[in-house]
Design an enzyme around this catalytic site. Structure first.
Site, PDB file in Angstrom:
ATOM      1  N   LYS A 133     -14.763  -3.136  -4.970  1.00 54.32           N
ATOM      2  CA  LYS A 133     -15.338  -2.943  -6.306  1.00 54.32           C
ATOM      3  C   LYS A 133     -15.376  -4.256  -7.078  1.00 54.32           C
ATOM      4  O   LYS A 133     -16.409  -4.650  -7.611  1.00 54.32           O
ATOM      5  CB  LYS A 133     -14.522  -1.908  -7.109  1.00 54.32           C
ATOM      6  CG  LYS A 133     -14.439  -0.539  -6.459  1.00 54.32           C
ATOM      7  CD  LYS A 133     -13.653   0.446  -7.321  1.00 54.32           C
ATOM      8  CE  LYS A 133     -12.188   0.100  -7.527  1.00 54.32           C
ATOM      9  NZ  LYS A 133     -11.350   0.125  -6.302  1.00 54.32           N
ATOM     10  N   ARG A 172     -11.192   6.977 -13.779  1.00 57.21           N
ATOM     11  CA  ARG A 172     -10.418   7.184 -12.572  1.00 57.21           C
ATOM     12  C   ARG A 172      -9.804   8.576 -12.498  1.00 57.21           C
ATOM     13  O   ARG A 172      -9.081   8.878 -11.550  1.00 57.21           O
ATOM     14  CB  ARG A 172      -9.289   6.176 -12.588  1.00 57.21           C
ATOM     15  CG  ARG A 172      -9.267   5.252 -11.410  1.00 57.21           C
ATOM     16  CD  ARG A 172      -8.124   4.312 -11.708  1.00 57.21           C
ATOM     17  NE  ARG A 172      -7.693   3.584 -10.596  1.00 57.21           N
ATOM     18  CZ  ARG A 172      -8.023   2.301 -10.395  1.00 57.21           C
ATOM     19  NH1 ARG A 172      -8.875   1.689 -11.166  1.00 57.21           N
ATOM     20  NH2 ARG A 172      -7.502   1.668  -9.397  1.00 57.21           N
ATOM     21  N   ARG A 207      -5.354 -10.210   0.489  1.00 58.01           N
ATOM     22  CA  ARG A 207      -6.123 -10.559  -0.719  1.00 58.01           C
ATOM     23  C   ARG A 207      -5.460 -11.673  -1.515  1.00 58.01           C
ATOM     24  O   ARG A 207      -4.242 -11.735  -1.643  1.00 58.01           O
ATOM     25  CB  ARG A 207      -6.278  -9.329  -1.603  1.00 58.01           C
ATOM     26  CG  ARG A 207      -6.917  -9.665  -2.952  1.00 58.01           C
ATOM     27  CD  ARG A 207      -7.483  -8.477  -3.615  1.00 58.01           C
ATOM     28  NE  ARG A 207      -6.468  -7.500  -3.973  1.00 58.01           N
ATOM     29  CZ  ARG A 207      -6.746  -6.383  -4.620  1.00 58.01           C
ATOM     30  NH1 ARG A 207      -7.991  -6.100  -4.948  1.00 58.01           N
ATOM     31  NH2 ARG A 207      -5.790  -5.541  -4.924  1.00 58.01           N
ATOM     32  N   ARG A 227      -1.322 -10.182  -5.843  1.00 57.95           N
ATOM     33  CA  ARG A 227      -0.979  -9.130  -6.806  1.00 57.95           C
ATOM     34  C   ARG A 227       0.331  -8.445  -6.436  1.00 57.95           C
ATOM     35  O   ARG A 227       0.581  -8.161  -5.279  1.00 57.95           O
ATOM     36  CB  ARG A 227      -2.112  -8.085  -6.858  1.00 57.95           C
ATOM     37  CG  ARG A 227      -3.120  -8.421  -7.930  1.00 57.95           C
ATOM     38  CD  ARG A 227      -4.354  -7.572  -7.851  1.00 57.95           C
ATOM     39  NE  ARG A 227      -4.114  -6.130  -7.835  1.00 57.95           N
ATOM     40  CZ  ARG A 227      -5.091  -5.239  -7.912  1.00 57.95           C
ATOM     41  NH1 ARG A 227      -6.347  -5.637  -8.037  1.00 57.95           N
ATOM     42  NH2 ARG A 227      -4.816  -3.953  -7.878  1.00 57.95           N
ATOM     43  N   ARG A 258      -0.984   3.915  -3.892  1.00 61.18           N
ATOM     44  CA  ARG A 258      -2.284   3.807  -4.584  1.00 61.18           C
ATOM     45  C   ARG A 258      -3.342   4.644  -3.872  1.00 61.18           C
ATOM     46  O   ARG A 258      -4.196   5.252  -4.515  1.00 61.18           O
ATOM     47  CB  ARG A 258      -2.724   2.345  -4.649  1.00 61.18           C
ATOM     48  CG  ARG A 258      -1.969   1.565  -5.732  1.00 61.18           C
ATOM     49  CD  ARG A 258      -1.987   0.073  -5.484  1.00 61.18           C
ATOM     50  NE  ARG A 258      -3.305  -0.514  -5.545  1.00 61.18           N
ATOM     51  CZ  ARG A 258      -3.608  -1.702  -4.989  1.00 61.18           C
ATOM     52  NH1 ARG A 258      -2.685  -2.389  -4.342  1.00 61.18           N
ATOM     53  NH2 ARG A 258      -4.829  -2.173  -5.095  1.00 61.18           N
TER      54      ARG A 258
HETATM   55  P1  AP5 Z   1     -11.601  -6.092  -3.977  1.00 56.57           P
HETATM   56  O1  AP5 Z   1     -13.010  -6.370  -4.354  1.00 56.57           O
HETATM   57  O2  AP5 Z   1     -10.510  -6.802  -4.667  1.00 56.57           O
HETATM   58  O3  AP5 Z   1     -11.364  -4.509  -3.970  1.00 56.57           O
HETATM   59  P2  AP5 Z   1     -11.267  -3.484  -5.180  1.00 56.57           P
HETATM   60  O4  AP5 Z   1     -12.061  -2.278  -4.799  1.00 56.57           O
HETATM   61  O5  AP5 Z   1     -11.567  -4.134  -6.467  1.00 56.57           O
HETATM   62  O6  AP5 Z   1      -9.722  -3.113  -5.033  1.00 56.57           O
HETATM   63  P3  AP5 Z   1      -8.549  -3.112  -6.119  1.00 56.57           P
HETATM   64  O7  AP5 Z   1      -7.272  -3.188  -5.327  1.00 56.57           O
HETATM   65  O8  AP5 Z   1      -8.754  -4.101  -7.191  1.00 56.57           O
HETATM   66  O9  AP5 Z   1      -8.674  -1.699  -6.673  1.00 56.57           O
HETATM   67  P4  AP5 Z   1      -7.614  -0.916  -7.401  1.00 56.57           P
HETATM   68  O10 AP5 Z   1      -8.378   0.236  -7.807  1.00 56.57           O
HETATM   69  O11 AP5 Z   1      -6.391  -0.622  -6.613  1.00 56.57           O
HETATM   70  O12 AP5 Z   1      -7.082  -1.917  -8.532  1.00 56.57           O
HETATM   71  P5  AP5 Z   1      -7.415  -2.074 -10.068  1.00 56.57           P
HETATM   72  O13 AP5 Z   1      -7.233  -3.476 -10.411  1.00 56.57           O
HETATM   73  O14 AP5 Z   1      -8.671  -1.401 -10.422  1.00 56.57           O
HETATM   74  O15 AP5 Z   1     -11.486  -6.370  -2.379  1.00 56.57           O
HETATM   75  C1  AP5 Z   1     -10.249  -6.233  -1.697  1.00 56.57           C
HETATM   76  C2  AP5 Z   1     -10.113  -7.332  -0.623  1.00 56.57           C
HETATM   77  O16 AP5 Z   1     -11.104  -7.134   0.387  1.00 56.57           O
HETATM   78  C3  AP5 Z   1     -10.348  -8.757  -1.151  1.00 56.57           C
HETATM   79  O17 AP5 Z   1      -9.470  -9.604  -0.488  1.00 56.57           O
HETATM   80  C4  AP5 Z   1     -11.803  -9.067  -0.772  1.00 56.57           C
HETATM   81  O18 AP5 Z   1     -12.027 -10.466  -0.578  1.00 56.57           O
HETATM   82  C5  AP5 Z   1     -11.981  -8.273   0.508  1.00 56.57           C
HETATM   83  N1  AP5 Z   1     -13.334  -7.723   0.678  1.00 56.57           N
HETATM   84  C6  AP5 Z   1     -14.099  -7.101  -0.278  1.00 56.57           C
HETATM   85  N2  AP5 Z   1     -15.272  -6.681   0.234  1.00 56.57           N
HETATM   86  C7  AP5 Z   1     -15.253  -7.023   1.554  1.00 56.57           C
HETATM   87  C8  AP5 Z   1     -16.165  -6.852   2.624  1.00 56.57           C
HETATM   88  N3  AP5 Z   1     -17.340  -6.235   2.461  1.00 56.57           N
HETATM   89  N4  AP5 Z   1     -15.815  -7.311   3.842  1.00 56.57           N
HETATM   90  C9  AP5 Z   1     -14.624  -7.933   4.039  1.00 56.57           C
HETATM   91  N5  AP5 Z   1     -13.726  -8.135   3.066  1.00 56.57           N
HETATM   92  C10 AP5 Z   1     -14.018  -7.690   1.834  1.00 56.57           C
HETATM   93  O19 AP5 Z   1      -6.225  -1.226 -10.728  1.00 56.57           O
HETATM   94  C11 AP5 Z   1      -4.881  -1.638 -10.600  1.00 56.57           C
HETATM   95  C12 AP5 Z   1      -3.970  -0.635 -11.258  1.00 56.57           C
HETATM   96  O20 AP5 Z   1      -4.238  -0.582 -12.671  1.00 56.57           O
HETATM   97  C13 AP5 Z   1      -4.115   0.828 -10.785  1.00 56.57           C
HETATM   98  O21 AP5 Z   1      -3.358   1.079  -9.640  1.00 56.57           O
HETATM   99  C14 AP5 Z   1      -3.629   1.592 -12.018  1.00 56.57           C
HETATM  100  O22 AP5 Z   1      -2.229   1.603 -12.073  1.00 56.57           O
HETATM  101  C15 AP5 Z   1      -4.149   0.732 -13.176  1.00 56.57           C
HETATM  102  N6  AP5 Z   1      -5.472   1.183 -13.627  1.00 56.57           N
HETATM  103  C16 AP5 Z   1      -6.649   0.502 -13.536  1.00 56.57           C
HETATM  104  N7  AP5 Z   1      -7.682   1.222 -14.023  1.00 56.57           N
HETATM  105  C17 AP5 Z   1      -7.135   2.407 -14.449  1.00 56.57           C
HETATM  106  C18 AP5 Z   1      -7.680   3.577 -15.033  1.00 56.57           C
HETATM  107  N8  AP5 Z   1      -9.005   3.721 -15.266  1.00 56.57           N
HETATM  108  N9  AP5 Z   1      -6.829   4.592 -15.343  1.00 56.57           N
HETATM  109  C19 AP5 Z   1      -5.511   4.477 -15.120  1.00 56.57           C
HETATM  110  N10 AP5 Z   1      -4.929   3.404 -14.544  1.00 56.57           N
HETATM  111  C20 AP5 Z   1      -5.738   2.373 -14.212  1.00 56.57           C
HETATM  112 MG    MG Z   2     -10.439  -4.655  -8.207  1.00 52.96          MG
END
Ligand code: AP5
Ligand code: MG
Ligand code: ZN
Length: 213
Positions: free
Chosen positions: A13, A88, A127, A159, A170
């Site tokens: 994402k 979410r 990552r 992270r 997660r």
């Molecule tokens: P990346 O693009 O970083 O993946 P992502 O989908 O953004 O994954 P996240 O881990 O950021 O999602 P998340 O939902 O757990 O975390 P968030 O920060 O939103 O890609 C991942 C890796 O793969 C990278 O190394 C990249 O280079 C590689 N990659 C990407 N695409 C690729 C491809 N096509 N091929 C090969 N490699 C690839 O949330 C964190 C925390 O915050 C949550 O756990 C929660 O506690 C809180 N939070 C956030 N939003 C909310 C909400 N709305 N409500 C409640 N709590 C929330």
């Molecule tokens: Mg992300």
């Protein structure tokens, strides 16, 4: 254009959001990035969010919805946005619909990026993040100089929630609380599905092509 990026952790994402934001000239809003910035600065929001994030749980809906609501009031969101990691939960989605309705707008499309758990665990374990919002991977998407962001030159970091036990939690949280949104947006006719295991540029192209239709 008003877009939502949906999908399990590690589906790509954030990676796609940065490119789409540049291509479509709309801001990238990541609730995860907002929480992490607050944790870094030690704000009351950061202190609250940290306990949830480090255990792989979601930050409470009311807190999260308030943050998004105030961010949407900023000038740069007038012509659209890319929501990354929000909504979410079903209550977040319902409150978001209400919020947009009050502004006489609505979501144009929901981009659902998928990947298997085994792929996700490998991705998140390798990552590397930059404070500017860019994301790298030690094997799949390495920076030109190890440990340094190609674009802003900052030092990359790992992270706290990218540990194997937290990744598993997660994924469980995603399955229980977030995956029902796939059906929610499908019923509204907004869902567009993408295979997140293709090369990054291929997925970007597929998303941009499907948004043109
Ligand atoms: P990346 O693009 O970083 O993946 P992502 O989908 O953004 O994954 P996240 O881990 O950021 O999602 P998340 O939902 O757990 O975390 P968030 O920060 O939103 O890609 C991942 C890796 O793969 C990278 O190394 C990249 O280079 C590689 N990659 C990407 N695409 C690729 C491809 N096509 N091929 C090969 N490699 C690839 O949330 C964190 C925390 O915050 C949550 O756990 C929660 O506690 C809180 N939070 C956030 N939003 C909310 C909400 N709305 N409500 C409640 N709590 C929330
Ligand atoms: Mg992300
Ligand atoms: Zn950077």
């Amino acid at each position: 254009m008003r877009l939502i990026l949906l999908g399990p952790p590690g589906a790509g994402k954030g990676t796609q959001a940065v490119v789409l934001s540049e291509e479509l000239k709309i801001p990238h809003i990541s609730t995860g990035d907002i929480f992490r910035a607050n944790i870094k600065e030690g704000t009351p929001l950061g202190i609250l969010a940290k306990s949830y994030i480090d255990s792989g749980k979601l930050v409470p809906d009311d807190v999260t919805v308030d943050i998004v609501g105030s961010r949407l009031n900023d000038e740069d969101c007038r012509n659209g946005f890319i929501m990354d990691g929000f909504p979410r939960t079903i209550p977040q989605a319902q409150l978001f619909d209400k919020m947009l309705k009050e502004c006489h707008t609505s979501v144009d499309a929901v981009i659902n990026i998928t990947a298997d758990d085994s792929v996700i665990v490998r991705r998140l374990s390798g990552r590397r993040m930059c404070q500017c919002g860019r994301t790298y991977h030690v094997e799949n998407n390495p920076p030109k100089i190890e440990g340094i962001c190609d674009v802003c030159g900052s030092k990359l970091y790992i992270r706290d929630d990218d540990k194997e036990e937290t990744i598993k939690e997660r994924l469980r949280t995603y399955r229980e609380q977030t995956s029902p949104l796939v059906d929610y947006y499908m019923k509204k006719g907004l869902l567009l599905n993408f295979d997140g295991t293709k090369p990054i540029e291929v997925t970007t192209r597929e998303i941009l092509d499907s948004l043109k239709k």
